[in-house]
Design a protein around this motif. Structure first.
Motif, mmCIF file in Angstrom:
data_model
loop_
_atom_site.group_PDB
_atom_site.id
_atom_site.type_symbol
_atom_site.label_atom_id
_atom_site.label_comp_id
_atom_site.label_asym_id
_atom_site.label_seq_id
_atom_site.Cartn_x
_atom_site.Cartn_y
_atom_site.Cartn_z
ATOM 1 N N PRO A 77 0.847 -1.192 0.000
ATOM 2 C CA PRO A 77 0.000 0.000 0.000
ATOM 3 C C PRO A 77 0.889 1.252 0.000
ATOM 4 O O PRO A 77 1.996 1.246 0.545
ATOM 5 C CB PRO A 77 -0.788 -0.102 1.309
ATOM 6 N N PHE A 78 0.393 2.304 -0.610
ATOM 7 C CA PHE A 78 1.168 3.531 -0.779
ATOM 8 C C PHE A 78 1.735 4.042 0.543
ATOM 9 O O PHE A 78 2.907 4.405 0.635
ATOM 10 C CB PHE A 78 0.292 4.592 -1.457
ATOM 11 N N ALA A 79 0.918 4.058 1.590
ATOM 12 C CA ALA A 79 1.382 4.559 2.895
ATOM 13 C C ALA A 79 2.511 3.699 3.440
ATOM 14 O O ALA A 79 3.481 4.211 4.014
ATOM 15 C CB ALA A 79 0.227 4.609 3.888
ATOM 16 N N LEU A 80 2.426 2.385 3.264
ATOM 17 C CA LEU A 80 3.466 1.487 3.753
ATOM 18 C C LEU A 80 4.765 1.663 2.955
ATOM 19 O O LEU A 80 5.860 1.547 3.514
ATOM 20 C CB LEU A 80 2.983 0.034 3.693
ATOM 21 N N GLN A 81 4.639 1.978 1.679
ATOM 22 C CA GLN A 81 5.841 2.268 0.890
ATOM 23 C C GLN A 81 6.603 3.440 1.512
ATOM 24 O O GLN A 81 7.831 3.411 1.605
ATOM 25 C CB GLN A 81 5.468 2.600 -0.555
ATOM 26 N N TRP A 82 5.872 4.464 1.952
ATOM 27 C CA TRP A 82 6.524 5.617 2.555
ATOM 28 C C TRP A 82 7.143 5.285 3.909
ATOM 29 O O TRP A 82 8.170 5.862 4.294
ATOM 30 C CB TRP A 82 5.564 6.798 2.645
ATOM 31 N N VAL A 83 6.559 4.341 4.634
ATOM 32 C CA VAL A 83 7.173 3.874 5.885
ATOM 33 C C VAL A 83 8.536 3.257 5.571
ATOM 34 O O VAL A 83 9.539 3.538 6.242
ATOM 35 C CB VAL A 83 6.258 2.870 6.616
#
Length: 181
Positions: A60-66
């Motif tokens: 998921p996009f948010a997890l990529q940023w993590v």
């Protein structure tokens, strides 16, 4: 990368190093690991990428940023350690003029903070890229830094004195904070 290379200009004079054959225990793994992890292949047209280059999952996009933040944090930790070593740093295992045991700053957290930071960054990057080649590159880097860390520890123990290095090893974990192995 540019700042890392530029910083190599302020290192001290090398006075000792392990034999070249001992350095080769990690160098091919390190180079191959970086090549596989950082490699980029562009696919023209609408063709499907070869199996080793196709992502195994999509985060998921948010997890990529993590994971991007973990990657940046790993690089920052490695850079802090690099700066903290100053003139004692080398890209290979060496003893520099005036070498001493460094056990402060990031070296009070782990004995090899540069390797710890680069491994954390590699794990995060391979999770985002999600390709078999990136995963293989990450695994190769982990093995390379375990081998390089082991060689470095044996070398520094011989050059700087076993008693001091053994005491440091008992107090500070090798690569993972709070985890001794």
């Amino acid at each position: 990368m540019i700042s890392w290379i530029a910083a190599s200009g302020w290192t001290g004079r090398t006075v000792a190093r392990p034999s070249a054959s001992r350095q080769w225990s990690y160098l091919p793994l390190e180079l191959a690991g970086f090549a596989l992890l950082l490699g980029y292949v562009h696919f023209g047209g609408t063709g499907k990428p070869p199996m080793l280059l196709a992502p195994l999952w999509r985060l998921p996009f948010a997890l990529q940023w993590v994971f991007v933040a973990i990657c940046a944090g790993g690089i920052a930790f490695a850079w802090w350690a690099r700066i903290h070593l100053g003139r004692l740093w080398s890209s290979t295992v060496t003893q520099k003029e005036g070498h001493r045991l460094v056990d402060s700053g990031p070296y009070a957290i782990v004995r090899h903070p540069i390797y710890t930071g680069l491994i954390a960054a590699a794990i995060a990057m391979s999770a985002v890229k999600a390709t078999p080649l990136a995963a293989l590159g990450c695994v190769l880097l982990v093995f390379a830094y375990l081998a390089k860390g082991g060689l470095e520890e044996r070398f520094l123990r011989e050059e700087l004195g076993a008693a001091a290095y053994d005491d440091y090893s008992r107090r500070v974990p090798m690569l993972i904070p709070f985890v001794k192995f």
